[in-house]
Design an enzyme around this catalytic site. Structure first.
Site, mmCIF file in Angstrom:
data_model
loop_
_atom_site.group_PDB
_atom_site.id
_atom_site.type_symbol
_atom_site.label_atom_id
_atom_site.label_comp_id
_atom_site.label_asym_id
_atom_site.label_seq_id
_atom_site.Cartn_x
_atom_site.Cartn_y
_atom_site.Cartn_z
ATOM 1 C CD GLU A 33 -2.423 1.748 0.224
ATOM 2 O OE1 GLU A 33 -2.395 3.022 -0.206
ATOM 3 O OE2 GLU A 33 -3.224 1.051 -0.483
ATOM 4 C CG MET A 38 -5.418 6.296 1.196
ATOM 5 S SD MET A 38 -7.138 6.626 1.348
ATOM 6 C CE MET A 38 -7.917 5.526 0.294
ATOM 7 C CE1 TYR A 39 -0.761 0.256 4.914
ATOM 8 C CE2 TYR A 39 -0.393 1.011 6.944
ATOM 9 C CZ TYR A 39 0.271 0.585 5.861
ATOM 10 O OH TYR A 39 1.405 0.528 5.666
ATOM 11 N N GLY A 40 -6.766 0.131 4.941
ATOM 12 C CA GLY A 40 -8.347 -0.134 4.821
ATOM 13 C C GLY A 40 -8.965 0.153 3.620
ATOM 14 N N GLY A 41 -8.299 1.039 2.674
ATOM 15 C CA GLY A 41 -8.840 1.331 1.681
ATOM 16 C C GLY A 41 -9.958 2.352 1.426
ATOM 17 C CB CYS A 43 -15.000 1.184 1.678
ATOM 18 S SG CYS A 43 -16.500 1.108 2.644
ATOM 19 C CG HIS A 447 -47.267 -3.852 12.631
ATOM 20 N ND1 HIS A 447 -47.503 -2.842 11.811
ATOM 21 C CD2 HIS A 447 -47.800 -3.158 13.730
ATOM 22 C CE1 HIS A 447 -48.161 -1.707 12.109
ATOM 23 N NE2 HIS A 447 -48.225 -1.935 13.420
#
Length: 461
Positions: A33, A38-41, A43, A447
């Site tokens: 990486e 940005m570890y984790g990407g 998302c 419900h």
């Protein structure tokens, strides 16, 4: 040179899952990486997790401090801190899951191909040193990056942001301009309007959400207007200019050529994302890309190079985190399973846009079903007809379903209502398992719940 059973370039969702699965099978895995931030990407860091967290916070701010900018601005700052805390926690957990596995080695640096089975890793942009790694199988999982359109003044402005940078700003804009009305633009519009910003969207097209069901898109447009979000269609932005305390966008109306000038405190570029392939040197591995810059793969996610695969956004097309996860399942199936999985067997794929209320869709729209000549019947249900929507004080929206009258199968469904991202999964399950629409008409739901609205929606079939 170190040799691995697998090299994974990028820290996206699918790649992380793949790394752990391979390592648990005693494969020696290298994960590269280029940015520790940005570890984790995408998302976790700049995509789904931070944006949906902030959207939830903005809905709370709108309820308790509506039309009070100062109080909402304070809530915005607090929300940013809670968002950052969550992102940090998830990022650290993802790193921990990999580094605690003795078969996984995590490398910081930028990877580029030297040949189909060897990559060069440069530890930092300033470094002249590098090392080489060889892999029996290599997986490209570098994700995507925001598209920056060619607009005069864009590169030099101090007030221009992308979806990856705006949520790092501590200042809540009083007037936020957004170029683009796709999922990113609409979600940020809803978010900042909830915190009290005036929001103006500049959309070059003549229709909001052209791929969505026309009727549902019109409902959304009216809903956005009620939230102080102005949408200007046919708006072709020509130039951007900084002022003493903000930014001015010069644009023309494509329908009649009339020029306009619009001032704001900040401007978000939300014109889409593109595959992140820069610096990979794909040509050295004889890996081909398409006209949009996406890595070309076959149905099993193999690239044009032997033993090199691609998963996630870097392939282009639909960029959803859950497809990246499924990409890892397809690859594992072909490495260790019966080799029957492919990208074709997961259709239709649902999607959701987290506005307030959110919109979700699966299958065909009414227009598409008619164009294909299906015999159809259509059902509509106002969200206000569902008791749960009233208890949640969120009665805005419409539910719509299209059913083939010959087969009684669901062709498509669009939901614009509270909890739509959850409801669409129930519709998807019925469609993917080949059941008739009566399965939802007769199903017993709790419900009060939004799910029981599906009983009424499919009652007509």
């Amino acid at each position: 040179m170190k040799r691995y059973d697998a090299i994974i370039i990028g820290f996206g969702k699918g790649g992380k899952l793949l790394a752990v699965e391979l390592a648990n099978r005693n494969w020696k895995v290298a994960v590269i990486e280029r940015s520790p931030d940005m570890y984790g990407g995408t998302c976790i860091n700049v995509g789904c997790i931070p944006t949906k967290t902030m959207i939830n916070e903005s809905e709370f701010a709108e309820r308790i401090c509506q039309d009070d900018y100062k109080k909402q601005s304070k809530l915005y700052s607090l929300a940013l801190r809670r968002k950052d805390k969550l992102v940090t926690f998830l990022r650290e957990k993802n790193v921990e899951n990999l580094t605690n596995n003795p078969n996984i080695t995590l490398y910081d640096g930028t990877a580029s191909f030297l040949c189909p089975d060897t990559v060069k890793v440069v530890p930092s942009p300033e470094s002249e040193d590098y090392f080489e790694l060889e892999g029996k199988e290599i997986f490209i999982n570098t994700g995507s990056t925001p598209i920056l359109p060619d607009i005069d003044g864009l590169k030099n402005s101090r007030y221009i942001y992308t979806s990856e940078t705006l949520l790092h700003s501590e200042i809540l804009p009083q007037h936020l301009l957004i170029i683009g009305s796709g999922a990113i633009g609409l979600e940020f519009a809803t978010m900042y309007a909830g915190f009290g910003s005036k929001v103006t969207i500049l959309e070059a097209g003549k229709r909001l959400l052209p791929k969505a069901d026309r009727e549902i898109a019109e409902y959304m447009q009216e809903s956005l207007k009620r939230k102080n979000i102005e949408i200007r269609l046919n708006a072709r932005v020509q130039s951007l200019h900084d002022t003493a305390d903000g930014i001015t966008a010069a644009y023309t109306d494509a329908s009649d050529g009339t020029p306009y000038f619009l001032e704001g405190d900040a401007l978000l570029i939300a014109t889409g994302r593109k595959p992140m392939i820069d610096d990979l040197n794909l040509e050295k591995a004889k890996i081909q890309v398409n006209a949009q810059g996406g890595i070309i793969v076959n149905e099993q996610l193999r690239t044009t190079a032997p033993h090199v695969w691609a998963l996630g956004d870097v392939k282009g097309g639909e960029m959803y985190d859950y497809l990246s996860i499924d990409d890892s399942r397809i690859i594992l199936n072909h490495l260790f399973g019966n080799k029957e999985r492919s990208v074709d067997d997961r259709n239709p794929v649902p999607y959701a846009i987290f506005t307030d209320p959110p919109m979700a869709h699966i299958g065909l729209t009414e227009e598409e079903a008619m164009k294909r000549g299906y015999p159809i019947k259509i059902s509509r249900l106002p969200a206000s007809a569902i008791p749960r929507a009233r208890t949640l004080q969120n009665m805005d929206g419409m539910l719509k379903a299209i059913v083939n009258t010959d087969t009684e199968k669901i062709l498509g469904c669009s939901l614009f209502c509270v909890d739509a991202p959850e409801l669409i999964n129930l519709v998807a399950f019925v469609m993917k398992t080949g059941q008739k629409s009566s399965a939802l008409r007769n199903f017993i739901f709790t419900h009060p719940s939004m799910s029981e609205g599906l009983n009424e929606l499919f009652k007509a079939f």
